[in-house]
Design a protein around this motif. Sequence first.
Motif: not given
Length: 238
Positions: A24-28, A31-35, A232-234
Amino acid sequence: MTATRRTAALKCDHGLRRQTIVESLLAEVCQGRLRAGGHLVTRALAERFGVSHTPIREALVSLAGIGIVDLLPNRGAVVRRVSADEVREICEVRCVLECEATRCACGRIGLAELHELADDLRTLQAARPARANGFIDQARAVDNRLHDVISASCGNGFLAKELGRLKVLFRAFRDVSWQQEEERNDFHRLAEEAREHLAIVEGLLAGDGEAAAKAMAHHIRTGGRYWGRTIPMTRDHG
């Protein structure tokens, strides 16, 4: 993982709870939801997931082990910035591990299982979905089956365990990039992956470990380039 399955998993055994929190945390993050630079606070996460602090701490250690968070003295867990170059480096390591697993698995996987995978991949390759309608779920299931059977059949327990440790990261990258396609109703990459997977299976069916490993290398490198553009995280956030 759907919200219903995630809730059920959190009520199950300790190891499954930890894995569900990691995913769950990795997905966030992906996805860029956790910056990058954000703090992951154990107490807040325990309240959010409805679990004790122990599986949260273990999940954060797992995320640190795959390079997604840093565990800093007196600061706790901090989300790392993962660049497109780092995604490429991750894929280079994956290529070394999984190509070796493919060579070793050649001749160890049942022909019936390989033929079934080949049939499913041809079906995916020929599909022309106008909307998702479960197509991504089918592609995900076949992808998981192929990579899992190669890992399980490689005959090297340590190699299989290392691939198992890292696959949560690979699959998070995959799922987020595929989500982008689902939002655009663009399934071009999924059709490409079906072709790439089929080449791996055909090499295994022919008993040609080098051909299968070469096809695996092409698949991983192509996927890595795609992930670096779509996750998005990249990207830098203004």
